[in-house]
Every structure is written in structure tokens, then in C-alpha cells.
Design a protein around this motif. Structure first.
Motif, PDB file in Angstrom:
ATOM      1  N   VAL A   1       0.804  -1.226   0.000  1.00  0.00           N
ATOM      2  CA  VAL A   1       0.000   0.000   0.000  1.00  0.00           C
ATOM      3  C   VAL A   1       0.840   1.280   0.000  1.00  0.00           C
ATOM      4  O   VAL A   1       0.303   2.376  -0.211  1.00  0.00           O
ATOM      5  CB  VAL A   1      -0.964   0.023   1.207  1.00  0.00           C
ATOM      6  CG1 VAL A   1      -2.142  -0.901   0.974  1.00  0.00           C
ATOM      7  CG2 VAL A   1      -0.246  -0.321   2.504  1.00  0.00           C
ATOM      8  N   GLY A   2       2.169   1.152   0.239  1.00  0.00           N
ATOM      9  CA  GLY A   2       3.029   2.334   0.314  1.00  0.00           C
ATOM     10  C   GLY A   2       2.969   3.209  -0.931  1.00  0.00           C
ATOM     11  O   GLY A   2       2.751   4.434  -0.822  1.00  0.00           O
ATOM     12  N   PRO A   3       3.144   2.636  -2.143  1.00  0.00           N
ATOM     13  CA  PRO A   3       3.132   3.477  -3.347  1.00  0.00           C
ATOM     14  C   PRO A   3       1.817   4.239  -3.504  1.00  0.00           C
ATOM     15  O   PRO A   3       1.806   5.406  -3.904  1.00  0.00           O
ATOM     16  CB  PRO A   3       3.335   2.451  -4.479  1.00  0.00           C
ATOM     17  CG  PRO A   3       4.065   1.312  -3.818  1.00  0.00           C
ATOM     18  CD  PRO A   3       3.504   1.245  -2.423  1.00  0.00           C
ATOM     19  N   ARG A   4       0.714   3.594  -3.149  1.00  0.00           N
ATOM     20  CA  ARG A   4      -0.584   4.269  -3.295  1.00  0.00           C
ATOM     21  C   ARG A   4      -0.697   5.437  -2.306  1.00  0.00           C
ATOM     22  O   ARG A   4      -1.174   6.525  -2.655  1.00  0.00           O
ATOM     23  CB  ARG A   4      -1.696   3.239  -3.042  1.00  0.00           C
ATOM     24  CG  ARG A   4      -3.054   3.811  -3.214  1.00  0.00           C
ATOM     25  CD  ARG A   4      -4.077   2.705  -3.164  1.00  0.00           C
ATOM     26  NE  ARG A   4      -5.406   3.278  -3.030  1.00  0.00           N
ATOM     27  CZ  ARG A   4      -6.487   2.580  -2.792  1.00  0.00           C
ATOM     28  NH1 ARG A   4      -6.412   1.275  -2.681  1.00  0.00           N
ATOM     29  NH2 ARG A   4      -7.654   3.165  -2.673  1.00  0.00           N
ATOM     30  N   LEU A   5      -0.223   5.228  -1.077  1.00  0.00           N
ATOM     31  CA  LEU A   5      -0.263   6.314  -0.085  1.00  0.00           C
ATOM     32  C   LEU A   5       0.636   7.468  -0.535  1.00  0.00           C
ATOM     33  O   LEU A   5       0.256   8.641  -0.444  1.00  0.00           O
ATOM     34  CB  LEU A   5       0.183   5.798   1.290  1.00  0.00           C
ATOM     35  CG  LEU A   5       0.298   6.864   2.380  1.00  0.00           C
ATOM     36  CD1 LEU A   5      -1.047   7.566   2.629  1.00  0.00           C
ATOM     37  CD2 LEU A   5       0.812   6.267   3.691  1.00  0.00           C
TER      38      LEU A   5
ATOM     39  N   GLU B   1       1.251  12.954  -2.393  1.00  0.00           N
ATOM     40  CA  GLU B   1       1.832  13.905  -3.363  1.00  0.00           C
ATOM     41  C   GLU B   1       0.723  14.687  -4.065  1.00  0.00           C
ATOM     42  O   GLU B   1       0.821  15.908  -4.216  1.00  0.00           O
ATOM     43  CB  GLU B   1       2.707  13.153  -4.377  1.00  0.00           C
ATOM     44  CG  GLU B   1       4.067  12.821  -3.768  1.00  0.00           C
ATOM     45  CD  GLU B   1       4.891  11.852  -4.605  1.00  0.00           C
ATOM     46  OE1 GLU B   1       6.055  11.617  -4.230  1.00  0.00           O
ATOM     47  OE2 GLU B   1       4.361  11.320  -5.605  1.00  0.00           O
ATOM     48  N   SER B   2      -0.340  13.981  -4.465  1.00  0.00           N
ATOM     49  CA  SER B   2      -1.417  14.683  -5.163  1.00  0.00           C
ATOM     50  C   SER B   2      -2.101  15.678  -4.221  1.00  0.00           C
ATOM     51  O   SER B   2      -2.506  16.763  -4.610  1.00  0.00           O
ATOM     52  CB  SER B   2      -2.440  13.694  -5.715  1.00  0.00           C
ATOM     53  OG  SER B   2      -3.240  13.203  -4.661  1.00  0.00           O
ATOM     54  N   ARG B   3      -2.142  15.312  -2.971  1.00  0.00           N
ATOM     55  CA  ARG B   3      -2.819  16.144  -1.953  1.00  0.00           C
ATOM     56  C   ARG B   3      -2.082  17.477  -1.748  1.00  0.00           C
ATOM     57  O   ARG B   3      -2.701  18.492  -1.459  1.00  0.00           O
ATOM     58  CB  ARG B   3      -2.857  15.330  -0.657  1.00  0.00           C
ATOM     59  CG  ARG B   3      -3.575  15.890   0.493  1.00  0.00           C
ATOM     60  CD  ARG B   3      -5.076  15.862   0.287  1.00  0.00           C
ATOM     61  NE  ARG B   3      -5.748  16.496   1.408  1.00  0.00           N
ATOM     62  CZ  ARG B   3      -5.674  17.779   1.706  1.00  0.00           C
ATOM     63  NH1 ARG B   3      -4.956  18.582   0.980  1.00  0.00           N
ATOM     64  NH2 ARG B   3      -6.316  18.262   2.756  1.00  0.00           N
TER      65      ARG B   3
END
Ligand code: G1P
Length: 288
Positions: free
Chosen positions: A275-279, A284-286
């Protein structure tokens, strides 16, 4: 002799985490989907520990449910046709033998460890404070090896900025650490004011204690707070030359406050392959 038993004091009521801790023990607050306690148990098992002693409190039945899931719940879920879920729910919290002992009065860390005496037996043992999550088992293994080599108790240490010292036990040492980080500890003081601190080296929550420490704890007078302090027992050991430390730069997360816990959730989840890459992408998008 190898250290076989680890004590995990988990009897506190977690008031900093209210209202969550009305029903969820602080040690079971999840780091993404895995309780902080599980990280700490896995660290101990990774260091070769064969027996875990959890010091709980009767007001925290969730700890028992986690360690020894209710057979009744598992049976009911299985009876409803969800066999695979029942199997996952029934998996016990530890792959090694586990004892639960109780401390029902808030009489301090030293008293909590004393409650584990019978379960530990007459051997040296490790203590892992579950408020702290370490990156791996290496420090615990080093402390066990240090105890093996010297017969003395050994504590995990870390240098911190001066403003952090007042939240921890702080040590005096004879000399700079050797190449392995080993120091002789000559004094210990619990949570000194920044201006009174003897050094910038604090005790992090990993210890290997000699079996005689239980007698020392039994003989201690309570601190002004009314608590039996582990630090006072360590001081007795230090004063007779029986306390060493390892100054470590191990990865460490202090989950003892809600904000520290939140930081640990983010940092440890970022490290997970699943799940790390998704977080990371979401964070980053946030903030883009
Ligand atoms: C305890 C010990 C302290 C140690 C700290 C490590 O304090 O009393 O000596 O430095 O754990 O986390 P607590 O955090 O329980 O107040």
C-alpha cells in the motif's frame, strides 16, 4: 544464555488517546491494519524470543481477545458459512507461547514489570515498551548479546535534541560509545528538566534485565508520584557497575501520543510494498 522471555507492559489506560481507548486498548491502535502491539511482538520473536508476557489490565479485555480470539465468535462466523474469515479471525496473535498477567493499579513501570515475575521465572529477560516501534530486531539482539557477554543489565539508548530529553529517562556514561555503541552507564535520572539533564542520551524502550532486578524492584520506595520507577532500579544497577547501554541509531517510532502515532502510521505505511506506493501518490497529489 540466550534470552527466552520478553515482557511487554501494556496495562496503562491510554488516556491520551481518549475517546478511542474507551474500547480499544492503545496497544491495538492500528498502524494501517496491524496493531502496534503486533509490530512489537514480531520484533521480539525476530530476536529469538520464545515466550511473551503481556502485562495487561482487567479493564482492557480487547488485549486478551486479540491474543486469544474468542472460540465462540470464531464458531459463530464459521457456522454462518464464512470459513475463510473464521480462520483469519481465529488466528492467535502470536506464534510463540504467550502469558497474560495483570497490573490493576497504576503503580508505575517498575511495578508493572514486577507483576511479570512469576511468569518470567528466575532468568534474565527482555522488556519492550509497546509505545515504541523499532525498524527491526537488531537492537534487541545486540542488548541480549551484551547481557550475555557481561552478565549485566543492558538498555537501549539514543542521542536526541536537548528539548526531547525531559520526556525520557536520561543517562550518564563513563566515556564515549565504542565502535559498537556500547557504553558503561553510571547514572540514570527519570525525565529531568532540560537544564538539569546530565546528557543528551535517553533510554529508549528496549531493555535486557538480569533476573535479580525483581528483588531490586521489590525493595524500592515509590517515587514522589507514588509510582515504582524502573529507572530507580536501573540506577541501583548503574551505581554498582552492572548497567551497560547501547547507543543506537535504529529506526524508531514513538507512538505514545496521538500525533506520534499518526506519524508512525504514515511512515510505516509508506514503507509497505502493498500500500506504500498508493499512499505516496495520494499524499503527493494532496500537496501538489
Ligand atoms: C518510560 C521510562 C523512561 C523511558 C521511556 C522510553 O517512560 O520510564 O525512562 O525513557 O519509557 O519510552 P514513559 O514513556 O512510560 O513515561
Amino acid at each position: 544464555m540466550a534470552i527466552r522471555t520478553a515482557v511487554i507492559p501494556a496495562a496503562g489506560l491510554g488516556t491520551r488517546f481518549l475517546p478511542a481507548t474507551k474500547s480499544v486498548p492503545k496497544e491495538l491502535m492500528p498502524i494501517f491494519d496491524t496493531p502496534a502491539l503486533q509490530y512489537v511482538m514480531d520484533e521480539a520473536i525476530g530476536a529469538g524470543i520464545e515466550h511473551l508476557v503481556i502485562v495487561s489490565n482487567v479493564a482492557k479485555p480487547g488485549l486478551e481477545q486479540y491474543l486469544v480470539p474468542s472460540a465462540d465468535v470464531v464458531r459463530r462466523v464459521a457456522a454462518s458459512g464464512r470459513e475463510e474469515l473464521a480462520e483469519r479471525l481465529g488466528r492467535i496473535g502470536s506464534t510463540v507461547s504467550t502469558s497474560i498477567v495483570y497490573q490493576d493499579q497504576p503503580r508505575g513501570l517498575g511495578h508493572a514489570i514486577g507483576c511479570a515475575r512469576a511468569a518470567v521465572g528466575g532468568e534474565a529477560f527482555a522488556v519492550l515498551l509497546p509505545d515504541e516501534i523499532m525498524g527491526d530486531s537488531s537492537l534487541l539482539m545486540q542488548l541480549a548479546a551484551q547481557h550475555d557477554a557481561t552478565g549485566s543489565s543492558a538498555v537501549g539508548l539514543k542521542r536526541v535534541p536537548p528539548e526531547e530529553v525531559s520526556s525520557y529517562g536520561c543517562v550518564t556514561t563513563t566515556a564515549a560509545p565504542d565502535a559498537n555503541g556500547v557504553v558503561q552507564v553510571t547514572g540514570v535520572v527519570e525525565k529531568p528538566r532540560m537544564e538539569d539533564a546530565p546528557s543528551d542520551i535517553i533510554i529508549i524502550g528496549r531493555y535486557v534485565l538480569d533476573a535479580g532486578i525483581f528483588d531490586v524492584l521489590d525493595g524500592l520506595a515509590p517515587a514522589p508520584s507514588g509510582e515504582i520507577q524502573l529507572t530507580d532500579a536501573l540506577l541501583e544497577r548503574a551505581l554498582i557497575g552492572r548497567l551497560t547501554g547501547i547507543v543506537s541509531d535504529i529506526e524508531r517510532h514513538d507512538t505514545g501520543t496521538p500525533f506520534g502515532w499518526l506519524e508512525a502510521v504514515i511512515e510505516l505505511t509508506l514503507k509497505r510494498e502493498d500500500v506504500g506506493p498508493r499512499l505516496k501518490a495520494w499524499l503527493e497529489s494532496r500537496f501538489r
